[in-house]
Design a protein around this motif. Sequence first.
Motif, mmCIF file in Angstrom:
data_model
loop_
_atom_site.group_PDB
_atom_site.id
_atom_site.type_symbol
_atom_site.label_atom_id
_atom_site.label_comp_id
_atom_site.label_asym_id
_atom_site.label_seq_id
_atom_site.Cartn_x
_atom_site.Cartn_y
_atom_site.Cartn_z
ATOM 1 N N ALA A 1 -3.747 6.219 -49.722
ATOM 2 C CA ALA A 1 -3.232 6.843 -50.939
ATOM 3 C C ALA A 1 -4.004 8.099 -51.307
ATOM 4 C CB ALA A 1 -3.274 5.840 -52.086
ATOM 5 N N ASP A 2 -5.245 8.240 -50.819
ATOM 6 C CA ASP A 2 -6.029 9.445 -51.106
ATOM 7 C C ASP A 2 -5.390 10.699 -50.521
ATOM 8 O OD1 ASP A 2 -7.950 7.887 -52.366
ATOM 9 O OD2 ASP A 2 -9.165 7.662 -50.547
ATOM 10 N N PHE A 3 -4.507 10.523 -49.542
ATOM 11 C CA PHE A 3 -3.938 11.667 -48.830
ATOM 12 C C PHE A 3 -2.494 11.939 -49.236
ATOM 13 C CE2 PHE A 3 -7.285 9.806 -46.253
ATOM 14 C CZ PHE A 3 -8.070 10.915 -45.966
ATOM 15 N N ALA A 4 -2.117 11.506 -50.426
ATOM 16 C CA ALA A 4 -0.739 11.684 -50.886
ATOM 17 C C ALA A 4 -0.334 13.156 -50.918
ATOM 18 C CB ALA A 4 -0.560 11.055 -52.265
ATOM 19 N N GLY A 5 -1.289 14.045 -51.171
ATOM 20 C CA GLY A 5 -0.971 15.468 -51.255
ATOM 21 C C GLY A 5 -1.265 16.251 -49.993
ATOM 22 N N ASP A 6 -1.753 15.587 -48.934
ATOM 23 C CA ASP A 6 -2.112 16.270 -47.690
ATOM 24 C C ASP A 6 -0.936 16.330 -46.725
ATOM 25 O OD1 ASP A 6 -5.345 16.637 -47.238
ATOM 26 O OD2 ASP A 6 -4.870 15.062 -48.686
ATOM 27 N N GLU A 7 -0.951 17.322 -45.870
ATOM 28 C CA GLU A 7 0.019 17.380 -44.791
ATOM 29 C C GLU A 7 -0.439 16.480 -43.646
ATOM 30 O OE1 GLU A 7 1.227 21.143 -43.359
ATOM 31 O OE2 GLU A 7 1.797 21.919 -45.325
ATOM 32 N N TRP A 8 0.509 15.751 -43.074
ATOM 33 C CA TRP A 8 0.199 14.857 -41.956
ATOM 34 C C TRP A 8 0.623 15.502 -40.639
ATOM 35 C CZ3 TRP A 8 -2.526 10.428 -41.778
ATOM 36 C CH2 TRP A 8 -2.837 9.818 -42.991
ATOM 37 N N ILE A 9 -0.178 15.279 -39.639
ATOM 38 C CA ILE A 9 0.156 15.635 -38.267
ATOM 39 C C ILE A 9 0.519 14.320 -37.588
ATOM 40 C CG2 ILE A 9 -0.693 16.603 -36.111
ATOM 41 C CD1 ILE A 9 -2.753 18.149 -37.988
ATOM 42 N N THR A 10 1.733 14.224 -37.086
ATOM 43 C CA THR A 10 2.214 12.935 -36.607
ATOM 44 C C THR A 10 2.884 13.084 -35.247
ATOM 45 O OG1 THR A 10 3.618 11.033 -37.163
ATOM 46 C CG2 THR A 10 4.392 13.194 -37.879
ATOM 47 N N TRP A 11 3.418 11.975 -34.750
ATOM 48 C CA TRP A 11 4.094 11.930 -33.465
ATOM 49 C C TRP A 11 5.529 12.424 -33.613
ATOM 50 C CZ3 TRP A 11 0.910 8.305 -35.618
ATOM 51 C CH2 TRP A 11 -0.257 7.979 -34.920
ATOM 52 N N GLY A 12 6.253 12.476 -32.520
ATOM 53 C CA GLY A 12 7.635 12.932 -32.559
ATOM 54 C C GLY A 12 8.512 11.990 -33.364
ATOM 55 N N GLU A 13 9.518 12.554 -33.999
ATOM 56 C CA GLU A 13 10.433 11.752 -34.810
ATOM 57 C C GLU A 13 11.126 10.725 -33.929
ATOM 58 O OE1 GLU A 13 13.774 12.335 -38.309
ATOM 59 O OE2 GLU A 13 13.074 14.069 -37.159
ATOM 60 N N GLY A 14 11.193 9.496 -34.408
ATOM 61 C CA GLY A 14 11.816 8.424 -33.654
ATOM 62 C C GLY A 14 10.854 7.643 -32.783
ATOM 63 N N GLU A 15 9.662 8.185 -32.508
ATOM 64 C CA GLU A 15 8.686 7.447 -31.716
ATOM 65 C C GLU A 15 8.112 6.300 -32.543
ATOM 66 O OE1 GLU A 15 5.684 9.767 -29.857
ATOM 67 O OE2 GLU A 15 7.096 11.187 -28.965
ATOM 68 N N PHE A 16 7.728 5.244 -31.846
ATOM 69 C CA PHE A 16 7.290 4.024 -32.531
ATOM 70 C C PHE A 16 6.110 4.292 -33.469
ATOM 71 C CE2 PHE A 16 4.834 0.016 -32.658
ATOM 72 C CZ PHE A 16 5.802 -0.810 -33.209
ATOM 73 N N CYS A 17 5.124 5.078 -33.011
ATOM 74 C CA CYS A 17 3.943 5.333 -33.846
ATOM 75 C C CYS A 17 4.287 6.175 -35.068
ATOM 76 C CB CYS A 17 2.849 6.007 -33.019
ATOM 77 S SG CYS A 17 2.068 4.902 -31.828
#
Length: 313
Positions: A190-206
């Motif tokens: 919850a501390d990162f509610a205002g941060d941008e996330w770097i994530t995996w490709g859309e639809g990937e399990f992770c």
Amino acid sequence: MLNLERLRTLDALARHGSVSGAAEGLHITTSAVSQQMSKLEREVGQQLLAKNGRGVRLTDAGRLLAEHAARILSQVELAQSDLEAQRGQVAGELRVAAFPTAARGLFPAALRDLRERHPALRVRSREQEPEQGIRGVVRGDLDLAVVLDWHNKPMPLPDGLVKAPLLDDPADVALPAGHRFAGRDEVDLADFAGDEWITWGEGEFCHEWLMFTLRSKGIEPIIGHRAAESHTQLGLVAAGLGVCIAPLLGRDPLPDGVATVPLKQRVRRHVFVVWRADADRRPSIRAAVQALRAAGESVGATSESPTAASAAS
């Protein structure tokens, strides 16, 4: 008499749904697939394929024979497994896959161990995302796949597969070294509610896991960047472009400018290996599972369960 390789080609067509997919799965050319099917049609005296737009589809006779082919090939797999088990030799070819961080964190040690202990075994490895690995094992394109799920989001497995746990992989939050939380002992998502996330490709399990986990805490995530490979994600973190989840397996070395902080609610990936139940008795499967578990122990994580599936014992 029906030719086994032509039945294998028909089975691949039924599973992949296209000539190009069957060719890729069988590691042959599309021309070879067409030739095998033409010969099989002559053998059975019936049309097995029909044009379907720019592709092909199985006729009623083709679907009927494909169902028999799947059962025949499964029996052949069982026979091969029984013969291998009786002979007790770890030999032949083994096709394996793992998601990228497991390929980097487990394969070097495990495959070296297999080569040293079993020189008659030829291992062919590739990187594949968990869902692709599972599909490859189900289709018969792979013998083993190292896959994962998360502590709060299990990975569904099709019937007919066996699995053995390899390790539990803890995950932290990776953030830029100058981030306001970089010096903390632990953080909350919850501390990162205002941060941008770097994530995996859309639809990937992770990626789906991260969205599910953040939203379950009432956070609508801000997605800044997507990258399939964890070190690419960490490179973006180092550039100050956001934060990401950073599992331990395959993580080191961290790029300069990246800090990791544990989460208050411990986050872990469950890493396990899957294979087909009809190949359960193959000595090569057993040897590979043992080598992968030993590699998992060497990274400092522990198996989820002291009892693995039958082939790991």
